[in-house]
Design an enzyme around this catalytic site. Structure first.
Site, short mmCIF file in Angstrom:
data_model
loop_
_atom_site.label_atom_id
_atom_site.label_comp_id
_atom_site.label_asym_id
_atom_site.label_seq_id
_atom_site.Cartn_x
_atom_site.Cartn_y
_atom_site.Cartn_z
CB SER A 1 5.31 6.70 2.94
OG SER A 1 4.19 6.78 3.79
N GLY B 1 0.84 -1.19 0.00
CA GLY B 1 0.00 0.00 0.00
C GLY B 1 0.88 1.24 0.00
CB CYS B 2 0.49 4.52 -1.66
SG CYS B 2 -1.20 4.95 -1.20
CG PHE B 3 -1.21 6.25 3.37
CD1 PHE B 3 -0.63 7.51 3.34
CD2 PHE B 3 -2.59 6.16 3.17
CE1 PHE B 3 -1.40 8.65 3.12
CE2 PHE B 3 -3.35 7.30 2.95
CZ PHE B 3 -2.77 8.54 2.92
CB ALA B 4 1.73 0.26 3.93
#
Lengths: 351, 351, 351, 351
Positions: C159, C154-157
């Site tokens: 980062s 996941g994108c947030f994950a």
């Protein structure tokens, strides 16, 4: 207090009018009608209205929705207001319609408009045509005061007509030479979702659209022809650019005789000397849409390209204010016998 | 009519106040002073003010600039107002200062603030410290009404203090556990040009800044400590994101005992029951900065992360309104004995 | 040439991969499958691809869609890839899935994730769990090279995990103290229309969302716990801000013992010394999302709030690149036995 | 490898070229010269270049700055390159200049341009005029290959000339009737700070500017006149709109005889059949600046307003690519005897 009912209250036009009227000293919103969100308070949908307008959204068939009002505003698509206007008028109210339904005063003109845009050319209330007024106060003040039904102008049309009427009346340009190159912020398309207005698709993008013909052309040509006393034909190009509010229309016409910028500025200032919401500037003024944002003003910047004897006017408005709710309140004031500027004298906020 | 003079009139704080006061029923701007653009009318610089405020910019030494006023607003950097305040007060006016000069009420507190931020720690008017008030009406209403000089809060500080004060007063969190993660629109940096605020550099960019320490930390810690009755220390992070107006501060604290979101919401609503500009919501509400844009409201969204027993408040304000000119007018109203809300009850406009 | 087939080719993930692969020296797209726009060329829908990828969109049932490939990418929602992966693998290809389907390696972990987010907790291909790899190359390089199926992060994950893994491995923080305050550009929500992503609603607005729990939390906690060797729990807040591409995650942890910024920077640089796409900076660096925009880099800015002994990492990525298509290509390279950086060594463009 | 030296390396034109050349298989940057930031690495100033170009900025007088190169690029203001070009050429290199210095091929044409824009009309290297080429490859390919010095086109000029040349060559329009209504993103103004490009002043604003005359008019008129074989005069209006990259020029001409859109499209496609970076579309195509963003393409949308027999072309480019660094690389390729498209065949990224 003037009582105002809004049909189609949850679109940008409706909430624009709510935002203006909660501060108006002589008018107030009494009824909100819409097809979606029935039963919810408007301030649930738009939390910034909390404490300012907490009316419920009513279904059109709801008995409460039949409550009397002085002005009924149709913030609805084409071919809604035209069916309901006669009954509203019979009940003693006046009608202000945001669509194309009452922007034309003859069946022929309506049919031409409707045909070009793929709509039924038969007007549902032909008896009202001729009694209606085109709701651009700067040109039709007296008619708006008297008419039972007023058609609020299109946003692009408003910017173009205000920008070219003084020149048309003075026959400054060849009537076949006019080009209206219009740029609008995205709110001009309303709140309806579309792939082209999805934030990531729009934020760093601009494009021309409806190159085959825009629905506001008929209004512009009709009004300019009226001023000119002869048929005016325009080439109109709509563009959308990534800001929210604002229309910038760059208007060109081949001049019939040489005039200086100063002469044209003087002519424009004289034309609008009794119109408090139009400001006229020469080409050196640093004017942009931010100067009119969230206000009812139209700022006009005049220039002349003397090398080719061409007039160029840049017309700036806020499409949701002078282009919609602001003009609407200006019309409501006139229809109700109030001063035209009531509730509209605000500077906007910068930045 | 209350007469208001603005020193430093051409910054965002100054014009924000002009925009509000031209519509105020009991106060008006009478004098504008600035260092730049002396001799020009304010509406030449900001054309949206044309017809609303056409006063000239005066040099501070200009005899006309000495005209009496009831309130003198210093919309100036640190260490300007502190030199001039005594004379203003001696002349019978009250002072409202936008800088850090009068946000602290002791020489020690001022020196701490100034030292941390590389400024001279010696206050120029120490006699006024202790008589001044911190201009956050929700916490210091009575003091603001009485004080000869009021320090308008910092924009970030305002959002954090309003967001955490009810919890601090109720000792809901460990006083060493607080994190303030703040995001501001670009107007928070004022009108001064900088490479980082050049449009192409900023439009599709976001970043944290001043990681070594932000000048608003002292205010937040002082106010929260006052509410708590014990020292509160915060970790503060400032971020700038590409919008113009708006602060969103996400505030975290380790809870000292389990509480539900509903309980915290109730506690917050009670704390702010007499504060018309603070609205409290639970975590399901669809609130964003657009709900407070161009208004004096602070919207607080309460949530509790029950898995780790952590309180989380999201605080939304318009940095130029509740974070600056709006709070300033709220303070001016109180200082002048007028109702706190006068001239501020507006919904904003959407979109 | 490695042949890549994309299922769900018309979303942002799909076109991101097309944009990267048309320049890749050793891999190429051979088949595009989607549910919408079947029969149209991808470059009709996305004109910027004209001449670079003009493949038609095929229906999943189309015989041509069955053509063999080396890597099949599922750029599809949860619970699509998990049904089709076994057959793909049986046909000799490897699977890269963009959803949550293969981000967990046990049935229990998947069930926990699915239950929290209202999905069916029963995985459709439990035999693959344990053989799959979590597709964050910086932490799982060898597993990605070997696995038949990889779950793209996941994108947030992405980062958050990159931002906190070095500190977790070194046990720098209390494992119950972590806060992830994440801000994303709007493209993170994909191309699906929603009122909240309509341009006028979004352009000058920011807000927190999913305060009750975001679907990436499980991934972050699992990976940090793996590094820490002990359960790590986070408070996670997602915010959306008005830019298109970019995630800025500000990550906080209470330090278990005092360390200077320089010491932490050194520790981070060492951790990532073999990871070409992670850059580590101290708090004085002027880093923003624009430094990583349209690239596969993750920039980490380290700071320590020594007053309260708190670690603070700001992690910057492009959500559609390192957060999606870029990591995907990095994984494809590894899965295909190619150098990890192939086709990804580009600087981006400024501004 | 072709060695390229850039004078004025830290502006948008310079870094644009660096971004392109680090991926070029046959050319590389060897020397960077600028007046500011001397001694710093370019990647300190622009961190996205780290690892891709870490060359130091040299002062022009630095001995290292004298290192030989095959192409010297002057990314400098007017009247810099013209003084240095002869020596560069004497040393065996070719010159590519981004300013107006080498866009004109006679002293008279230069003097006319310079006079209109308040510059010294005397060219410093008149011997080079006539040997130089105008760097628009689509029209001057052979001359660019042969010339010792090439003047890269202005960004607006590029969009207008590409948009109207086919029609000019075919004499489709009255040569006195042309209007160029151009809209540019903010990066067109470069990196120099100005109040009008401060983010808060620009983000929700658009305006026309330089109404008295824009410096690109001479180029457009000269090139169109060349194609037409007769003097063409244009009215040109520049507008700035709030996006970063992109020019959209809407171009109008009164047609000398009726033609359909399809006929004009065919004529345009034929004109550009050997120009890989120009794409021609009819009016139904959904084209915007995002289709060319970060690429070297020019997309042309053809339409005819048959009611008034007016040709209308909408021309889309990325002002920093086809309008600057992209055209520059196209020219460098030609000047170095490489394929025109080398290093430029990329799709861009969406969104």
């Amino acid at each position: 207090m003037i009582k105002v009912k809004i049909i189609g209250a949850t679109g940008y036009g409706g909430i624009g009018l709510i935002e203006l009227l909660h501060q108006h000293p002589e008018a107030k919103i009494t009824t909100l009608v819409a097809r979606e969100d029935v039963g919810r308070r408007i301030s649930e949908i738009y939390p910034h209205l909390e404490g300012f307008c907490d009316l419920p959204i009513l279904d059109a068939e709801d008995p409460q929705a039949q409550a009397s009002a002085d002005i009924v505003v149709f913030s609805t698509p084409d071919r809604v207001g035209m069916y309901q206007a006669p009954e509203v008028i019979a009940n003693g109210a006046k009608v202000l319609d945001f669509s194309g339904d009452f922007r034309f005063t003859t069946q022929e003109a309506y049919a031409d408009y409707a045909t070009r845009h793929g709509k039924d050319p038969i007007h549902a209330s032909p008896d009202l045509l001729g009694k209606n007024a085109y709701g651009l106060a700067e040109l039709h003040r007296a008619e708006i005061q008297a008419a039972p039904v007023v058609g609020n102008p299109g946003c692009f049309a408003c910017s173009c007509i205000l920008g070219l009427s003084p020149a048309a009346k003075a026959k400054l340009f060849d009537p076949m030479s006019v080009i209206c190159d219009c740029k609008t912020g995205v709110s001009g398309a309303g709140k309806k979702l579309a792939a082209t207005f999805h934030y990531p698709a729009r934020y760093e993008n601009m494009n021309a659209y409806k190159l085959a013909g825009h629905q506001h052309v008929c209004e512009v040509e009709r009004e300019l022809s009226l001023q000119y006393g002869q048929e005016v034909r325009i080439t109109f190009t709509a563009h959308v650019v990534p800001l929210c509010r604002g229309i910038m229309s760059t208007l060109y016409g081949q001049m019939t005789q040489p005039m200086t910028e100063d002469e044209v500025v003087a002519l424009y200032k004289d034309f609008y000397k009794d119109s408090p919401f139009v400001r006229v500037y020469g080409s050196k003024a640093a004017i942009g849409t931010h100067c009119v944002s969230r206000t009812n003003y139209c700022n006009l910047v005049v220039s002349v390209d003397e090398r080719v004897n061409r007039l160029r006017i840049v017309s700036y408005i806020d499409n949701l204010m002078k282009g919609q709710a602001g003009s609407a309140l200006q019309n409501i004031n006139l229809m109700a016998g109030l001063p035209e500027t009531m509730g509209l004298m605000r500077s906007g906020m910068y930045p």
